[in-house]
Design an enzyme around this catalytic site. Structure first.
Site, PDB file in Angstrom:
ATOM      1  N   ALA A 151      28.868  49.327  42.349  1.00  0.00           N
ATOM      2  CA  ALA A 151      30.112  49.170  41.602  1.00  0.00           C
ATOM      3  C   ALA A 151      29.825  48.622  40.209  1.00  0.00           C
ATOM      4  CB  ALA A 151      31.054  48.233  42.349  1.00  0.00           C
ATOM      5  N   ASN A 204      38.441  58.729  45.032  1.00  0.00           N
ATOM      6  CA  ASN A 204      39.496  57.726  45.074  1.00  0.00           C
ATOM      7  C   ASN A 204      40.293  57.714  43.772  1.00  0.00           C
ATOM      8  OD1 ASN A 204      41.015  55.567  46.150  1.00  0.00           O
ATOM      9  ND2 ASN A 204      39.184  54.732  47.126  1.00  0.00           N
ATOM     10  N   LYS A 208      16.756  49.149  45.504  1.00  0.00           N
ATOM     11  CA  LYS A 208      15.905  49.312  46.681  1.00  0.00           C
ATOM     12  C   LYS A 208      16.046  50.720  47.243  1.00  0.00           C
ATOM     13  CE  LYS A 208      18.918  47.646  50.383  1.00  0.00           C
ATOM     14  NZ  LYS A 208      19.029  46.704  51.498  1.00  0.00           N
ATOM     15  N   ARG A 212      19.708  50.134  37.238  1.00  0.00           N
ATOM     16  CA  ARG A 212      18.278  50.046  37.549  1.00  0.00           C
ATOM     17  C   ARG A 212      18.089  50.116  39.062  1.00  0.00           C
ATOM     18  NH1 ARG A 212      18.615  46.751  32.956  1.00  0.00           N
ATOM     19  NH2 ARG A 212      17.035  47.257  31.414  1.00  0.00           N
ATOM     20  N   HIS A 263      28.231  61.810  21.356  1.00  0.00           N
ATOM     21  CA  HIS A 263      28.344  62.068  19.924  1.00  0.00           C
ATOM     22  C   HIS A 263      26.978  61.899  19.268  1.00  0.00           C
ATOM     23  CE1 HIS A 263      32.766  62.123  19.709  1.00  0.00           C
ATOM     24  NE2 HIS A 263      32.671  61.347  20.770  1.00  0.00           N
TER      25      HIS A 263
END
Length: 188
Positions: free
Chosen positions: A161, A88, A184, A181, A118
């Site tokens: 998102a 997108n 499920k 994290r 870096h």
């Protein structure tokens, strides 16, 4: 330095800190900006978009690739996309370290792929270190997510998102948050 030599060198994940490498990266970034400016400054048909992306990537992209510009890359020659991929608008590919997107992946708005980092020590901050990003098949990356260097995302995974993905993601899982994290498993 050639594109092939550079792409082989970054696979070693060694520092990008020589004059030759910096000159090559500058020249290639200028070329990538030239192509992406053409891509992003006027309406382009899907075939025209794929044509410009083929020039940017250095190979004929699949006819099933769909990209909604604007699209940004600061190298372009280390991006590999599979069949039936959708990207997108407003995605950013810092692809010096390599970005591989498997078949059937869906990439949301404003996703960032960052394959360089870096050095942490103040005297090493100007040095960049590459590591590839690899998405398996049918990965869905939600809008505004950032995928960092060295991350591999397994088949069928979903990245929520706004997530910042700093570590590998197992297949058939949903992750989200900053840092991302486990949320499920995806049930089949």
């Amino acid at each position: 330095m050639t594109t092939k030599e550079f792409n082989e060198y970054v696979k070693t994940r060694k520092a990008l800190n020589t004059g030759e490498i910096h000159r090559f990266m500058d020249a290639m970034s200028n070329e990538a900006r030239r192509i992406t400016f053409l891509l992003n400054t006027a309406y382009r048909t899907p075939d025209e978009v794929r044509g410009l992306l083929s020039e940017l990537f250095g190979y004929q992209v699949p006819s099933s690739l769909r990209v909604f510009p604007p699209f940004y890359a600061d190298y372009g020659k280390n991006i590999t996309v599979g069949e039936n991929v959708f990207i997108n608008a407003c995605c950013h590919f810092q692809d010096h370290g390599g970005v591989t997107i498997g078949d059937g992946c869906q990439i949301g708005h404003n996703v960032v792929f960052a394959t360089l980092n870096h050095g942490l020590a103040p005297e090493d901050r100007k040095t960049t270190y590459p590591a590839p990003i690899v998405l398996g098949k049918n990965v869905w990356v939600g809008s505004n997510a950032t995928i960092l260097q060295g991350v591999t995302i397994g088949d069928n995974a979903v990245i929520g998102a706004g997530a910042v993905v700093t570590k590998d993601v197992a297949a058939n899982t949903i992750v989200g948050g900053v840092p991302a994290r486990f949320i499920k498993m995806i049930e089949e």
